[in-house]
Motif scaffolding. Structure first.
Motif, mmCIF file in Angstrom:
data_model
loop_
_atom_site.group_PDB
_atom_site.id
_atom_site.type_symbol
_atom_site.label_atom_id
_atom_site.label_comp_id
_atom_site.label_asym_id
_atom_site.label_seq_id
_atom_site.Cartn_x
_atom_site.Cartn_y
_atom_site.Cartn_z
ATOM 1 N N TYR A 182 -42.555 55.837 -0.216
ATOM 2 C CA TYR A 182 -43.836 56.828 -0.266
ATOM 3 C C TYR A 182 -43.913 57.158 1.045
ATOM 4 O O TYR A 182 -44.527 56.402 1.960
ATOM 5 C CB TYR A 182 -44.861 56.233 -1.157
ATOM 6 N N GLU A 240 -43.809 62.313 -6.944
ATOM 7 C CA GLU A 240 -44.636 61.177 -6.771
ATOM 8 C C GLU A 240 -44.645 59.976 -7.706
ATOM 9 O O GLU A 240 -44.322 58.669 -7.460
ATOM 10 C CB GLU A 240 -45.994 61.676 -6.544
ATOM 11 N N ASP A 241 -44.836 60.458 -9.013
ATOM 12 C CA ASP A 241 -44.568 59.538 -10.054
ATOM 13 C C ASP A 241 -43.239 58.721 -10.174
ATOM 14 O O ASP A 241 -43.281 57.709 -10.428
ATOM 15 C CB ASP A 241 -45.078 60.233 -11.288
ATOM 16 N N LEU A 290 -43.333 55.932 -7.599
ATOM 17 C CA LEU A 290 -44.201 55.123 -7.902
ATOM 18 C C LEU A 290 -43.634 54.125 -9.048
ATOM 19 O O LEU A 290 -43.888 52.858 -9.329
ATOM 20 C CB LEU A 290 -45.661 55.486 -8.433
ATOM 21 N N VAL A 294 -54.559 56.379 -0.156
ATOM 22 C CA VAL A 294 -53.097 56.657 -0.916
ATOM 23 C C VAL A 294 -53.239 55.546 -2.021
ATOM 24 O O VAL A 294 -52.893 55.867 -3.096
ATOM 25 C CB VAL A 294 -52.009 56.238 0.129
ATOM 26 N N ARG A 325 -55.412 56.562 -5.000
ATOM 27 C CA ARG A 325 -54.840 57.484 -5.742
ATOM 28 C C ARG A 325 -53.637 57.141 -6.622
ATOM 29 O O ARG A 325 -53.245 57.699 -7.592
ATOM 30 C CB ARG A 325 -54.248 58.557 -4.893
ATOM 31 N N THR A 326 -52.803 56.049 -6.217
ATOM 32 C CA THR A 326 -51.739 55.887 -6.754
ATOM 33 C C THR A 326 -51.647 54.301 -7.561
ATOM 34 O O THR A 326 -50.756 54.456 -8.432
ATOM 35 C CB THR A 326 -50.656 55.718 -5.799
ATOM 36 N N SER A 327 -52.620 53.399 -7.146
ATOM 37 C CA SER A 327 -52.400 52.193 -7.869
ATOM 38 C C SER A 327 -52.432 51.733 -9.284
ATOM 39 O O SER A 327 -51.613 51.189 -9.916
ATOM 40 C CB SER A 327 -53.488 51.274 -7.521
ATOM 41 N N ARG A 333 -50.950 53.885 -11.359
ATOM 42 C CA ARG A 333 -49.510 54.356 -11.752
ATOM 43 C C ARG A 333 -48.535 53.569 -11.302
ATOM 44 O O ARG A 333 -47.271 53.954 -11.715
ATOM 45 C CB ARG A 333 -49.595 55.838 -11.150
ATOM 46 N N ILE A 334 -48.573 52.513 -10.672
ATOM 47 C CA ILE A 334 -47.633 51.566 -10.440
ATOM 48 C C ILE A 334 -47.432 50.576 -11.379
ATOM 49 O O ILE A 334 -48.255 50.150 -12.042
ATOM 50 C CB ILE A 334 -48.135 51.011 -8.948
#
Length: 249
Positions: A10, A49-50, A53, A70, A73-75, A77-78
Motif C-alpha cells: 500500500y 485499494e480493496d 487490503l 491511512v 481509512r483502511t483498518s 477493511r483489513i
C-alpha cells in the motif's frame, strides 16, 4: 504459514515501488496500490485499494505523517487473517498506531528496511532490516525473520524503543547533516578529497528522499530532539575552541 502468499504493498511511491519489486524478486505474488500510481515495477501488478487490503500480508509504505490517517481509512477493511507490517523509519509511533487502530485479531509487525532505492540499487544483500513484534504469534514473526534472512539481509530483532534511540543518532543525524549541507549548495571541485566526495554522497542520497521524510524523522522520533541538541552543543564547542585560538588564548 505458506511461503509465496499474496502480498499487498500500500503506497507505490519511491520506496514502495522499490520494496514491491524486491518482494516480487523473491517469489511473492505482489499487488501494489497507490492513489496516483500509473505503472508498476517488474513482477508487480497494480490493483485496487480493496484488493491490496485483502492480501494475506500487507506492507504499508506510506509517509510516517500520513500513517495514522491511512489506518483510519483502511483498518475496517483489513481481513482478520491479514498480517500487517509498516516500513516506517521510526518505530514507536507506527507500532502505537497499529496497536490502537487495527482490529485486535489482526497480527501486526513493525519493520524498518534500513535501505532504499539508492543504497539497494545493486542488491540488498548484507543490508540491515529491523523487525519487532507488535501483536503477533511467535510463528508469524519467525517466518518473516527467516524469510528476510533468506534474502541475505542483516536481520536485527530489537524493541521499537531501542530502534528509535539508536536511529536518532544514525539515520536521523545523517539526514540532518545531508539537508544542512544542501543549504550550502556544495558542488564538485577539482580539489575534492575522498572525504569531501563522501560528504557529497551523503547530501545527494538524503536529498533524493522526499523532504517529508526528513521532517517526519525529526518530528516522530522521540529521541531526535536530543540528537539535534547534542549536535548543536558539539558545534558550539568546536566554534568556541576556534574562537579561543584566534584570540590567542
Amino acid at each position: 504459514m505458506e511461503a509465496k502468499m499474496s502480498v499487498g504493498v500500500y503506497g507505490m511511491g519511491r520506496f514502495g515501488s522499490f520494496w514491491a519489486k524486491e518482494l516480487a524478486k523473491h517469489g511473492f505474488s505482489v499487488v501494489g496500490y497507490g492513489r496516483s500510481a500509473k505503472t508498476a515495477p517488474e513482477g508487480v501488478r497494480l490493483g485496487s485499494e480493496d484488493e491490496v487490503l485483502a492480501c494475506s500480508v500487507l506492507f504499508f509504505c506510506v509517509s510516517i505523517s500520513s500513517f495514522s490517517e491511512v489506518l483510519d481509512r483502511t483498518s475496517s477493511r483489513i481481513a482478520d487473517t491479514t498480517v500487517v507490517m509498516d516500513t516506517c523509519s521510526v518505530k514507536l509511533y507506527p507500532a502505537k498506531q497499529m496497536r490502537e487502530k487495527l482490529p485486535k485479531q489482526v497480527q501486526c509487525i513493525a519493520t524498518h528496511p534500513m535501505f532504499g532505492p539508492d543504497s539497494g540499487k545493486n542488491g540488498v544483500q548484507g543490508l540491515p532490516l529491523v523487525i519487532s513484534a507488535v501483536r503477533c504469534e511467535d510463528s508469524t514473526l519467525q517466518f518473516w525473520v527467516e524469510e528476510f534472512k533468506r534474502w541475505n539481509l542483516q536481520v536485527l530483532q530489537m524493541s521499537c524503543d531501542q530502534h528509535d534511540r539508536e536511529a536518532a543518532w544514525s539515520q536521523g543525524i545523517t539526514h540532518f547533516i545531508g539537508r544542512t549541507l544542501s543549504e550550502l549548495s556544495l558542488g564538485d571541485t577539482e580539489l575534492a578529497t575522498t572525504g569531501y566526495k563522501t560528504l557529497l554522497t551523503v547530501m545527494q542520497q538524503t536529498c533524493n528522499d522526499p523532504l517529508q521524510l526528513f521532517y517526519d524523522l525529526q518530528r516522530y522520533n522521540p529521541y531526535a530532539r536530543q540528537m539535534r541538541m547534542g549536535l548543536k552543543g558539539a558545534l558550539d564547542t568546536v566554534m568556541d575552541a576556534l574562537k579561543k585560538q584566534e584570540e590567542g588564548r
